[in-house]
Design an enzyme around this catalytic site. Structure first.
Site, PDB file in Angstrom:
ATOM      1  CB  SER A 128      -1.614  -5.038  -0.111  1.00 26.69           C
ATOM      2  OG  SER A 128      -0.576  -4.556  -0.942  1.00 26.69           O
ATOM      3  CE1 TYR A 138      -1.044  -0.690   3.039  1.00 23.78           C
ATOM      4  CE2 TYR A 138       0.518  -1.802   1.596  1.00 23.78           C
ATOM      5  CZ  TYR A 138      -0.763  -1.363   1.864  1.00 23.78           C
ATOM      6  OH  TYR A 138      -1.768  -1.610   0.965  1.00 23.78           O
TER       7      TYR A 138
END
Length: 264
Positions: free
Chosen positions: A148, A161
């Site tokens: 990501s 995350y």
């Protein structure tokens, strides 16, 4: 486990984790369009069954639907053993399963925070470790790990995350180096906000609204990086610019702006 057979040829096999989600379905469609048979794993069997039927009908491939709690080491091992028991050798592994949970560490469920590490990090390492030796022995294979743009800076209220995706990116870069000359190609794709169900699950449904990329965009970026033998690729021009700029700015500024964006 269910299987839908359209042919009995010797097409290569791909395993896609998180195949019941938007990005996982896009990876599955692309692989099917390239003629790969598929092992589809995820949490929602009804969605997986529907996807398998559509891909088998349209592309004439074989599909195996295998629901699996990817956070469980024992279920991951059983998944791989089931595949091997069928005489299937995985040629392409897409570690797509992952999720985020927004909130301050002191105010959120520790189990949910830990589960992000299990799904986003442990599962990636485990599946790579289980399937990579077979690829090296065959002197061919591909691994795509979904990271990501969150990997490029810490994000307050999305701390676990972002850290987990930083791990995936670092791990994949090292794996890319380890596999040089083996015939196996490895890459990480780093999407920014993408039009999937990720944000609803994460608790930030409005994040990136209006600027989100499409899952097919991310898939094209991933396979282009794989073809070019690149260790990673960032999807989208704006995402690339922001990710490359972040390490050169003061950390406090980067984290402040990242947290503001999270609240959009």
């Amino acid at each position: 486990m269910t299987e839908k057979d359209a042919t009995r040829d010797e097409r290569p096999w791909a395993l896609v984790s998180g195949a019941s989600g938007g990005l996982g379905q896009a990876f599955s469609r692309h692989l099917a369009s390239c003629g790969a048979n598929l092992v589809l794993t995820g949490r929602r069997q009804d969605v997986l069954d529907d996807l398998a039927t559509k891909l088998t009908t349209r592309y004439g491939i074989r599909t195996i639907v295998r629901p699996c709690d990817i956070a469980s080491a024992s279920e991951r091992l059983t998944l791989v053993e089931d595949i091997a028991g069928r005489g299937i050798i995985i040629d392409t592994l897409v570690n797509n399963a992952g999720f985020g949970a927004a909130g301050r560490i002191a105010e959120t469920d520790p189990v949910r925070q830990t589960s992000q590490v299990e799904v986003n990090c442990e599962a990636v390492v485990h599946l790579c470790g289980l399937l990579l030796p077979g690829m090296i022995a065959a002197k061919q294979g591909s691994i795509i790990n979904v990271a990501s743009t969150a990997a490029f800076q810490p994000i307050p209220q999305f701390a676990t995350y972002a850290a987990s995706k930083s791990f995936v990116l670092s791990f994949t870069k090292a794996l890319w180096a380890e596999t040089n000359g083996t015939g196996v190609r490895v890459t990480a794709v780093c999407p920014g906000p993408t039009e999937t169900g990720f944000f609803d699950v994460a608790g930030v449904p409005r994040m990136g609204a209006g600027t989100r990329r499409q899952p097919d965009d991310v898939v094209r970026t991933a396979f282009d990086a794989l073809a070019r033998h690149r260790p990673y690729a960032i999807d989208g021009f704006i995402n690339r610019a922001v990710a490359r700029l972040a390490p050169h700015l003061p950390p406090r500024l980067v984290m402040t702006e990242a947290e503001k964006y999270l609240k959009i």
